[in-house]
Write a protein that holds these residues in place. Structure first.
Motif, PDB file in Angstrom:
ATOM      1  N   GLU A 380       0.777  -1.095   0.003  1.00 52.63           N
ATOM      2  CA  GLU A 380      -0.089   0.039   0.004  1.00 52.63           C
ATOM      3  C   GLU A 380       0.794   1.403  -0.038  1.00 52.63           C
ATOM      4  O   GLU A 380       1.863   1.255   0.713  1.00 52.63           O
ATOM      5  N   PHE A 381       0.368   2.295  -0.676  1.00 55.69           N
ATOM      6  CA  PHE A 381       0.911   3.436  -0.627  1.00 55.69           C
ATOM      7  C   PHE A 381      -0.112   4.495  -1.029  1.00 55.69           C
ATOM      8  O   PHE A 381      -0.878   4.344  -1.388  1.00 55.69           O
ATOM      9  N   ILE A 382       0.419   5.734  -0.561  1.00 53.02           N
ATOM     10  CA  ILE A 382      -0.639   6.825  -0.728  1.00 53.02           C
ATOM     11  C   ILE A 382      -0.151   7.641  -2.057  1.00 53.02           C
ATOM     12  O   ILE A 382       1.008   8.196  -1.940  1.00 53.02           O
ATOM     13  N   MET A 383      -1.428   8.091  -2.956  1.00 50.88           N
ATOM     14  CA  MET A 383      -1.076   8.944  -3.961  1.00 50.88           C
ATOM     15  C   MET A 383      -1.786  10.303  -3.772  1.00 50.88           C
ATOM     16  O   MET A 383      -2.969  10.296  -3.614  1.00 50.88           O
ATOM     17  N   GLU A 384      -1.503  11.296  -3.573  1.00 49.15           N
ATOM     18  CA  GLU A 384      -1.913  12.523  -3.241  1.00 49.15           C
ATOM     19  C   GLU A 384      -2.638  13.023  -4.609  1.00 49.15           C
ATOM     20  O   GLU A 384      -1.985  13.241  -5.562  1.00 49.15           O
ATOM     21  N   VAL A 385      -3.729  13.180  -4.786  1.00 51.14           N
ATOM     22  CA  VAL A 385      -4.570  13.830  -6.012  1.00 51.14           C
ATOM     23  C   VAL A 385      -5.420  14.692  -5.286  1.00 51.14           C
ATOM     24  O   VAL A 385      -6.060  14.749  -4.396  1.00 51.14           O
TER      25      VAL A 385
END
Lengths: 462, 280
Positions: A380-385
């Motif tokens: 899991e990783f976070i993608m800022e959008v």
């Protein structure tokens, strides 16, 4: 001495830096000189393979020969004997999987640029006011209704007109074209060209009634009181969402919504036109088909600083035209293959601010024949959008089929037809994406042609 | 096409229009709506069909000016033509003899309440109407509602007409009165529909609300009008616009309806500036 086959004549294009600031066409079209240079690459095979690669079987060598002879308008007319929308097909057909794939040159060299040549003559004919309306037979007294003014419906109407029928197309939106007007952006298909192609069909005698939602304002049974047959080609107009947490956050659009705002309602000229899109800086586009490429490239032009394409399979499985993936990459769109979102995270005001993603790997092929994506645990990783455009496919819009229960549909709502496009309801035929699921413009056109032939055959046999 | 044959001002910023649209007039049922584009560069906006005359071929819409599109519409005159009108869209209201129906209309929500109240009345229901407005001047269509109601209660926030208070106060009084209420229909600002539903849920009274989220195509193609109903996602344009009031996620709906407020503000400011300049 071995024959020297030159490569395809390059298509002049707007540079990536220039074109991401405008909605003008990216490929600029061949000049006459380029068209001549390309046309003579065709070796005029005794048994041309290219024709069988075309879903509507255009006589390709014949139209290329006319280009070589400098008879451009005649070449366009040659194409129009089987394909009434050459300016559109020359631009959006995936020739690389159709006619050009079958071209004998493609084995060792580059195929003849059949699509670019088709576009050249169609544009030449239009720009030089050489469009002729062919002789239309006298009306045979019969009217046929067509539901949907997309490529399938437009083609069917044109072919029926040339057979002596009067065709009326009923269109739900306020302008005709279907995906050609709401889905495909201006920089791939200028709407002025679409209007000209639609105008040609209207001159052949096709009538188009916009703002007419069949299934609401009239039922199919009511239509059949006035028309002898109905061809349904309403398209795959149902948005598909991921169904994950947070999907109703502000800033998450289906590709249909986004593209309709931008293309049909001209949101890129907000201020002059009234339909807006939200401001966007960092955009994630889910999917890797032509729709995803279109959505990604539109968002760049709307001022996005970064556009990321997120796809759960790899580049090899991406369904978009290689040409459009290439255009997208040139424009600076970053591809995150083997990645899938698991949930959306929103800010206090309900607007999306990030997407949690998982990395994927490919396993055995699934029912579609493509390798199945398998989540990698713990990746899991976070993608800022601030914007997400969901372009993961389109389903069968049930509006018409639910209102007409005697038209048999499959589990997913697609209309079931026999090999000649007949549905389970007498005198009702269907084709295009509402039958096959999302496919191409040219395939819909092919079904429009076959439907016209079947309708004619069935009417003559009573 | 789509000629305005009559225009009537109902209240400050609220106008009624009769529009020539014979096929829509013939086919529509109570609860359905149209999507209108006022002029060629306009946006697509939904408006409920408040009334219709199938013989003369016109439909009635009631519009409250809040943003550029509705201000532009309200600036149009009789004999002007609208660029585009499509309908009838949405699921018609399920009309049944329930018994006693309480029809609650808040502000411009009274316009969509009217055709449903009329249909319910024609089906044999007893109609008790509660009409609410901020002040007397803003109360619309009282005459229409009186024709179809067995009993009518009016509330104004400032007490300038009828009872002082909110529609929920009047509804609570009605419930306290002890009459059997078989159905509550509530249409108006989302916050009003939310509080009516919270109130009726306490007494387990079947409640229907009509939602008006942002729409673009109106035929289920784009998904912008998606609402959460219980655990499910529904599209207001094809599954609604009416839904079980106890299942709607109102807070999410209010958030989604305010998504474009920045763009709306700019567009309205520019429109009013331009409109004022024309008058000078």
């Amino acid at each position: 001495m071995a024959i020297e086959i030159k490569p395809k004549v390059a298509m002049p294009e707007q540079s990536p830096e220039a074109r991401i600031k405008n909605f003008n066409e990216v490929p600029l079209g061949y000049t006459e000189k380029m068209a001549q240079e390309e046309a003579v690459r065709c070796i005029m095979c005794k048994k041309p393979q290219c024709i069988s690669g075309c879903p509507v079987e255009i006589d390709i060598p014949a139209f290329i020969q006319l280009i070589i002879e400098g008879k451009y308008a005649e070449s366009a007319r040659k194409i129009k004997e089987t394909n009434t929308l050459p300016a559109i097909c020359g631009r959006v057909c995936p020739q690389e999987t159709q006619c050009e794939l079958k071209c004998v040159l493609s084995k060792k060299f580059q195929p003849v640029a059949i699509g670019r040549l088709e576009r050249f003559v169609a544009d030449y004919e239009r720009e030089h006011n050489l469009v002729e309306i062919p002789k239309i037979p006298k009306w045979n007294g019969k009217k046929v209704a067509i539901i949907g003014s997309g490529p399938g419906g437009l083609t069917c109407a044109g072919d029926l007109a040339l057979m002596g029928y009067k065709a009326t197309i009923f269109e739900a939106l306020h302008q005709p074209g279907g995906v050609l007007i709401y889905g495909i952006p201006e920089f791939r298909l200028p709407k002025e060209i679409l209007r000209a192609e639609v105008g040609y069909l209207q001159k052949l005698g096709a009538e188009i009634k916009t703002n007419y939602v069949i299934g609401k304002i009239k039922t199919i049974d009511e239509i059949l009181k006035e028309y002898v047959a109905v061809f349904i080609c309403t398209g795959a107009g149902l948005p598909v969402f991921m169904g994950i947490e947070g999907e109703n956050s502000a800033g998450i659009y289906s590709a249909n919504e986004f593209l309709t705002r931008v293309n049909l309602m001209r949101a890129y000229r907000f201020g002059e036109y009234d339909t807006p899109v939200l401001d966007m800086k960092r955009v994630a586009v889910l999917g890797a088909g032509n729709t995803a490429m279109d959505a990604a490239r539109c968002s760049l032009r709307l001022g996005a600083e970064e556009v990321l394409l997120v796809y759960r399979r790899s580049r090899t499985e991406a369904p978009a035209r290689i040409e459009e993936i290439h255009h997208a990459e040139e424009e600076g769109i970053k591809f995150h293959f083997l990645t899938n979102p698991t949930r959306y995270i929103s800010a206090g005001n309900g607007h999306i601010k990030a997407m949690e993603c998982l990395r994927m790997e490919l396993g055995e092929p699934d029912s579609s024949g493509r390798r199945r994506p398998i989540p990698i645990q713990g990746s899991e990783f976070i993608m800022e959008v601030d914007t997400v455009l969901v372009a993961i496919g389109a389903g069968a819009n049930p509006l018409l089929t639910k209102a007409t229960p005697d038209i048999a549909v499959d589990k997913k709502g697609y209309i079931i037809i026999d090999e000649e496009l007949r549905t389970s309801k007498k005198w009702v035929y269907a084709g295009g994406d509402i039958v096959t699921g999302s496919a191409t413009v040219i395939e819909a056109m092919g079904s429009g042609k076959r439907a016209a032939r079947t309708i004619d055959k069935d009417l003559k046999s009573i | 096409m789509y000629k305005i044959i009559r225009k009537k001002k109902l209240a400050p910023l609220v106008c009624l229009f009769d529009i020539l649209a014979p096929d829509i007039a013939k086919k529509h049922k109570a609860g359905q709506f149209v999507i209108i584009i006022v002029n060629e560069k306009g946006e697509r906006i939904p408006l409920t069909i408040a009334d219709a005359n199938p013989i003369e071929g016109w439909i009635t819409i009631v519009c409250q000016a809040v943003g550029k599109s509705t201000y532009t519409l309200n600036d149009m005159k009789a004999s002007d033509e609208l660029f585009s009108v499509v309908g009838p869209l949405g699921q018609p209201t399920h009309i049944e003899k329930y018994g006693t129906c309480v029809c609650v209309g808040g502000g411009v929500g009274i316009a969509p309440v009217y055709p449903i109240a009329e249909a319910m009345k024609n089906c044999g229901n007893k109609i008790i109407s509660i009409l609410g407005a901020r002040t007397k001047d803003l109360l619309i269509m009282e005459d229409y509602m009186r024709k179809v109601s067995d009993e009518i209660i009016i509330t104004t926030d400032d007490g300038s007409y009828g009872k002082k208070g909110l529609v929920t106060d009047a509804l609570q009084e009605l419930i306290n009165r002890g009459d059997k209420i078989d159905l509550v229909l509530a249409i108006g600002p989302v916050i009003m529909m939310k509080y009516v539903s919270l109130l009726t849920k306490k007494y387990n009274i079947k409640t229907m609300v009509s939602l008006n989220p942002i729409m673009v195509d109106g035929t289920g193609m784009c998904g912008v009008c998606r609402v959460t109903l219980g655990e499910e996602r529904k599209f207001a344009c094809v599954d609604g616009p009416e839904f079980d009031g106890h299942l709607v996620n109102y807070d999410e709906l209010m958030m989604r309806m305010s998504m474009y407020k920045n763009k709306e503000k700019i567009a309205l400011e520019n429109y009013l500036k331009q409109r004022n300049q024309k008058c000078l």
